[in-house]
Each structure stands twice: as structure tokens, then as C-alpha cells.
Scaffold this motif. Structure first.
Motif, short mmCIF file in Angstrom:
data_model
loop_
_atom_site.label_atom_id
_atom_site.label_comp_id
_atom_site.label_asym_id
_atom_site.label_seq_id
_atom_site.Cartn_x
_atom_site.Cartn_y
_atom_site.Cartn_z
N SER A 6 41.57 21.45 80.30
CA SER A 6 42.07 20.95 81.24
C SER A 6 41.94 18.80 80.49
N ARG A 10 44.88 17.07 80.14
CA ARG A 10 44.70 15.94 79.98
C ARG A 10 45.32 14.38 79.30
N GLN A 14 48.22 12.16 79.35
CA GLN A 14 48.50 10.65 79.23
C GLN A 14 49.84 10.06 78.02
#
Length: 189
Positions: A6, A10, A14
Motif C-alpha cells: 500500500s 500510495r 502520487q
């Protein structure tokens, strides 16, 4: 394992949202941090030399007089090499401030920011060169975990650097001329 996946997701998300390639940011971040490490080490050695010089000479109470005298000597009597070195030192100081700001932006990354800053500091931003084992021991994590998180920290650092650069560019060029006449209504929206 799930948190690592995760975390990677993430960071990749981004990068994609900001319009940057994940692998490009990793390569760019490594180059940027290695450059900074060299600058940081050289500055540390220079600072130690300057401190030694200051401590070996008597201290005068009028610092502004000393500064004025030094700048006058630099302007009128210094060689081109010395002037260029002084200008280089000023640019280096700017680089240090930018890197500190980017590091502070990394620090704000949810859950992992402080740990990423610690990893970047130990691996790239200190004057002492830590081995992977030493850095892992200092952080209290396994070496394998250090290398995974170091990659994420480098990517996030490069992303924050690019975003900082984008903000500065937008700040310095707030209005781009497109050839059209601007009116008061353009500023009202």
C-alpha cells in the motif's frame, strides 16, 4: 507485507497524479541526493576549517567592521578564483536551504515522513557515510526494510523537489503573456 504494497501504491499514485514517472523520480532523486551528499561533506570540512581559523585568532567585538573590511578586500583585492569561490559558497548555501525545505515537505508524508527523513539524513545528508548495516541499526530496522524504504524516501524526495521547483517557477512567473489583452475582469475570477 500489505503495508509495504500500500505504501508503494500510495507513492506511485502520487507520482502519477503529479505527472511524473516513478522510475524517473527514483533515478533523479538518487542523483540529486548524491550531489547534495558531496556538497554537504565539502561544506562540513570547510566549516571545520573556518571554525579552526576563527578560534585561533583573537575575537574582535566589532563584527560589522570585520565584515565590511572582508567584503572590501574581496571586492578590490581578491583574485577571480577567490571571488568565484565566494559566489559558489553563496549558491551552496541556497542549495542547502532548498534541500532543507524539501526535506521538511517529505517529513509531512502521512505515517512515514519522519522515518523517511531519518533514512535520507543517514544515507545521504550527513557528513559521515553510514553503511547499510549501520544505518539499519541506527534506525532499528532490518537492512532489507531499510533498502525498500530508502527507495520510497528517495522517490518522495525527488517528487517533493519537483513540486517545490514547480511552485517557485509559478511564484516567479505569475502571469504568462499569451498575446491577449488582459482586463480587470481577468483578475476578478
Amino acid at each position: 507485507m500489505r503495508t509495504e504494497v500500500s505504501l508503494e501504491t500510495r507513492i506511485k499514485d502520487q507520482c502519477a497524479l503529479a505527472g511524473y514517472d516513478y522510475e524517473y523520480l527514483y533515478r533523479f532523486g538518487k542523483k540529486l541526493l548524491k550531489l547534495y551528499r558531496d556538497v554537504s561533506r565539502n561544506n562540513t570540512l570547510d566549516a571545520e576549517d573556518i571554525l579552526e581559523d576563527i578560534c585561533s585568532e583573537s575575537y574582535e567585538s566589532d563584527i560589522s567592521s570585520q565584515m565590511s573590511s572582508a567584503l572590501t578586500r574581496l571586492e578590490f583585492f581578491a583574485s577571480e578564483y577567490t571571488k568565484n569561490k565566494f559566489e559558489s559558497d553563496l549558491r551552496t548555501g541556497w542549495m542547502v536551504r532548498v534541500m532543507d525545505q524539501v526535506k521538511m515537505n517529505v517529513y509531512t508524508f502521512d505515517d512515514y515522513g519522519p522515518e523517511f527523513v531519518s533514512i535520507l539524513t543517514l544515507c545521504y545528508m550527513s557528513s559521515f557515510r553510514f553503511t547499510g548495516a549501520e544505518a539499519a541499526q541506527e534506525l532499528g530496522i532490518s537492512e532489507q526494510n531499510l533498502y525498500k524504504k530508502k527507495k520510497y524516501a528517495v522517490i518522495l524526495f525527488a517528487l517533493e523537489f519537483e513540486e517545490y521547483k514547480r511552485e517557485i517557477t509559478a511564484c516567479c512567473n505569475p502571469v504568462r503573456y499569451t498575446g491577449e489583452q488582459m482586463t480587470l475582469a481577468d483578475f476578478m475570477h
